[in-house]
Scaffold this motif. Sequence first.
Motif, PDB file in Angstrom:
ATOM      1  N   ALA A  11       0.802  -1.223   0.000  1.00 31.23           N
ATOM      2  CA  ALA A  11       0.000   0.000   0.000  1.00 31.23           C
ATOM      3  C   ALA A  11       0.837   1.277   0.000  1.00 31.23           C
ATOM      4  O   ALA A  11       0.297   2.362  -0.261  1.00 31.23           O
ATOM      5  CB  ALA A  11      -0.922   0.005   1.220  1.00 31.23           C
ATOM      6  N   HIS A  91      -3.053   2.607  -9.859  1.00 29.58           N
ATOM      7  CA  HIS A  91      -3.113   1.986  -8.527  1.00 29.58           C
ATOM      8  C   HIS A  91      -4.544   1.994  -8.009  1.00 29.58           C
ATOM      9  O   HIS A  91      -5.004   1.018  -7.421  1.00 29.58           O
ATOM     10  CB  HIS A  91      -2.201   2.711  -7.533  1.00 29.58           C
ATOM     11  N   HIS A  92      -5.237   3.111  -8.218  1.00 29.29           N
ATOM     12  CA  HIS A  92      -6.623   3.225  -7.749  1.00 29.29           C
ATOM     13  C   HIS A  92      -7.490   2.152  -8.400  1.00 29.29           C
ATOM     14  O   HIS A  92      -8.277   1.482  -7.718  1.00 29.29           O
ATOM     15  CB  HIS A  92      -7.160   4.624  -8.044  1.00 29.29           C
ATOM     16  N   GLN A  94      -6.550  -0.735  -9.648  1.00 34.17           N
ATOM     17  CA  GLN A  94      -6.164  -2.059  -9.160  1.00 34.17           C
ATOM     18  C   GLN A  94      -6.639  -2.304  -7.730  1.00 34.17           C
ATOM     19  O   GLN A  94      -7.168  -3.376  -7.409  1.00 34.17           O
ATOM     20  CB  GLN A  94      -4.645  -2.232  -9.254  1.00 34.17           C
ATOM     21  N   TRP A  95      -6.464  -1.315  -6.849  1.00 21.68           N
ATOM     22  CA  TRP A  95      -6.892  -1.483  -5.459  1.00 21.68           C
ATOM     23  C   TRP A  95      -8.407  -1.573  -5.351  1.00 21.68           C
ATOM     24  O   TRP A  95      -8.935  -2.228  -4.458  1.00 21.68           O
ATOM     25  CB  TRP A  95      -6.337  -0.363  -4.569  1.00 21.68           C
TER      26      TRP A  95
END
Length: 123
Positions: A11, A91-92, A94-95
């Motif tokens: 993270a 990243h957003h 994927q998370w």
Amino acid sequence: MRIGKDLVAAAATPVVLGILAEGESYGYAILQKVAELSEGKLEWSDGMLYPLLHRLERVGHVESEWRTSPSGRPRKHYRLSAQGAAALAEHHRQWTVVGDVLDRLWSAPAQGGTAAGLALGGA
């Protein structure tokens, strides 16, 4: 509660990029923001943050500039680059997928005494 090292490491990049998306900052302020956002549950050290910032700078996700702080000491300020903003968006995405999967697992009725169900007080 102690957050596992692997989860903290996974993270770290999106957290730092997200903080810098709000505006430029410097190391100590980033550490304080992480503690504030996590209500003290994520405890990052200088030894964890600065190598990450240097890596993000090396790959072009952040830019930096030395400035004099109000106390007169030099302080390195970091800001998100256009490339970093694109990386943060990825990243957003994927998370969000990972979070959705975990939400589905953990909110589903426990079937056959799954580990997720047991951990959450299910069957």
